[in-house]
Design an enzyme around this catalytic site. Structure first.
Site, PDB file in Angstrom:
ATOM      1  N   GLU A   1       0.792  -1.241   0.000  1.00  0.00           N
ATOM      2  CA  GLU A   1       0.000   0.000   0.000  1.00  0.00           C
ATOM      3  C   GLU A   1       0.822   1.289   0.000  1.00  0.00           C
ATOM      4  O   GLU A   1       0.707   2.105   0.924  1.00  0.00           O
ATOM      5  CB  GLU A   1      -1.006  -0.007   1.154  1.00  0.00           C
ATOM      6  CG  GLU A   1      -1.973  -1.177   1.083  1.00  0.00           C
ATOM      7  CD  GLU A   1      -3.159  -1.046   2.048  1.00  0.00           C
ATOM      8  OE1 GLU A   1      -3.098  -0.239   2.978  1.00  0.00           O
ATOM      9  OE2 GLU A   1      -4.154  -1.778   1.844  1.00  0.00           O
TER      10      GLU A   1
ATOM     11  N   GLU B   1      -6.922  -7.230  -1.553  1.00  0.00           N
ATOM     12  CA  GLU B   1      -7.305  -7.129  -0.135  1.00  0.00           C
ATOM     13  C   GLU B   1      -8.737  -6.650  -0.044  1.00  0.00           C
ATOM     14  O   GLU B   1      -9.100  -5.651  -0.670  1.00  0.00           O
ATOM     15  CB  GLU B   1      -6.438  -6.114   0.641  1.00  0.00           C
ATOM     16  CG  GLU B   1      -5.072  -6.579   1.043  1.00  0.00           C
ATOM     17  CD  GLU B   1      -4.398  -5.613   2.052  1.00  0.00           C
ATOM     18  OE1 GLU B   1      -5.112  -4.942   2.814  1.00  0.00           O
ATOM     19  OE2 GLU B   1      -3.161  -5.551   2.044  1.00  0.00           O
TER      20      GLU B   1
END
Ligand SMILES: *[C@@H]1O[C@H](CO)[C@@H](O)[C@H](O)[C@H]1NC(C)=O
Length: 433
Positions: free
Chosen positions: A203, A320
């Site tokens: 991320e 995710e």
């Protein structure tokens, strides 16, 4: 750390499992590749259902806890899950892999060796992430602190993306991990077909530059470097999917803000093999109702799927998604229906032909691992309803492989569908350089 009162049981189960898991399918013994914007394995489409388990290496440091890794891989494999995303980093701190720049703890590295070996035994491919954006397990903040300790002038954690010393630290880590010879299997990580892909960073975000250009420069440099060491494995960035400045009209799909990435320009980088998205509507749209959150996820998935087909022409992984029990109003049935919803979206995209490879739920945990709870954890053996939802998705993705599997389908039907959908969509994209 997690209790070990079930140690004896574990040892027995491990012994039994390693007997049962010797034989993996012949298709497993190849690198996952991409072709015509789809994943392929041994010439067949590779569509999957998978999971995240960030804690694998950390747990495997203690040999008495390793049964937990084996158990989770076993239960995951039984539920038809074939891809696991986990951390190949732990920077600084007491249980570090990299204790200081370029210095590695052999015990922790052997824990990662075990995780990779064990995944292979269970027929599960790994996506290994190489650094964290966040402070958990060190992350870019630890790298910046190391540079500061060495007398380098740095002002913020986002110097990680631009400072020459920090970029060297990171490249060194990439090299150390990719060239590691696994002490269990004796195979170099860069030659190991158990690994499906490397991920540059979990991320990436950059407050210093919300346009996405700073991250773009870093991704380009690190992707080129990674491929110079290992051109056999696929490479992805680790992005959540936030849009940046290169295609302004896409920003309407962001949850109201940017984070310094640019889904389009970053994933257009040639060395990046596939794109990823994450979705946490409970966090990103907290305060909005369930329906608004579901509608957001629907738009988020659809817009990125469209981009991956029309613009990127690369596969997409929904890498995710999950639902936290810490949310007000959490219920098991709410989580199951959220997962079903995401799974339907993934399946429908994959069935329509091209780019969508599969999803990775956040996150699977084993029994007796409460110290790794993050609210999103799913223990398959203790959550039969959720396990059922996950297993059903695995079956649907496997059926798709079979329906696409014949050469006739791949070479004629799917390509025809893709061509007709792509035919009239040409647009100019700023690459953000
Ligand atoms: C390496 O890690 C192990 C497990 O955390 C720890 O016991 C050991 O002290 C570490 N070794 C060094 C040299 O730091």
């Amino acid at each position: 750390m997690a209790s070990s009162n079930n140690r004896i049981t574990c040892i027995c189960v491990v012994a039994l499992l390693s007997l049962l898991c010797q034989a993996t399918s012949p298709a497993f013994g190849a690198f996952v590749a991409t072709s015509n914007a789809q994943f392929v394995l041994n010439g067949s489409p590779f569509l999957f259902n998978g999971f995240n388990s960030y804690w694998m290496m950390d747990v495997a440091i203690d040999p008495n806890q390793r049964c937990k890794i084996s158990n989770v891989f076993h239960d995951a494999s039984s539920a038809g899950l074939t891809v696991c995303r986990t951390w190949a980093f732990s920077d600084g701190g007491s249980r570090a892999l990299q204790t200081s720049p370029g210095v590695y703890n052999e015990t922790t590295f052997q824990a990662l060796d075990f995780v990779i070996s064990e995944a292979g035994k269970h027929g599960i491919k790994l996506i290994l992430s190489l650094v964290n954006n966040y402070n958990d397990y060190g992350g870019k903040a630890q790298y910046v602190q190391w540079a500061r300790n060495a007398g380098v002038s740095v002002s913020s954690d986002d110097d990680f993306y631009t400072n020459p010393t920090l970029k060297e630290y990171y490249k060194n880590h990439v090299k150390r991990v990719l060239t590691r010879i696994n002490t269990v299997t004796k195979i170099a990580y860069k030659d190991d077909v158990t690994i499906m892909a490397w991920e540059l960073m979990n991320e990436p975000r950059c407050q210093a530059d919300y346009s996405g250009r700073t991250v773009n420069g870093w991704v380009q440099e690190m992707a080129t470097y990674t491929k110079s060491i290992d051109s056999q494995h696929l490479l992805e960035i680790g992005m959540e999917g936030f849009y940046g400045d290169s295609v302004p009209d896409r920003k309407q799909f962001n949850p109201g803000y940017q984070v310094g990435t640019d889904f389009i320009s970053n994933n257009l980088i040639k060395e990046i093999d596939f794109a990823t998205i994450h979705a946490y509507p409970d966090v990103w749209l907290s305060g909005q109702g369930e329906e608004a959150q579901l509608a957001f996820v629907e738009r988020w998935a659809t817009s990125h799927w469209t981009d991956s087909r029309m613009i990127l022409k690369k596969p997409l992984v929904f890498a995710e998604f999950g639902k936290s029990e810490k949310d007000p109003g959490f219920s098991l049935s709410g989580r199951d229906s959220f997962l079903s919803n995401v799974y339907s979206n993934i399946y429908n995209s994959a069935r329509s032909g091209g780019t969508m490879g599969g999803g990775l739920v956040w996150q699977l945990l084993g029994e007796g691992m409460n110290s790794y709870n993050d609210g999103y954890e799913i223990v398959l053996s203790q959550s039969p309803s959720t396990a059922g939802v996950i297993e059903a998705q695995s079956q649907k993705m496997t059926q798709l492989i079979h329906s696409f599997g014949s050469p006739h389908h791949v070479t004629t039907k799917n390509v025809a569908v893709l061509t007709s959908k792509h035919g009239h969509h040409h647009r100019k994209i700023k690459t953000g350089k």
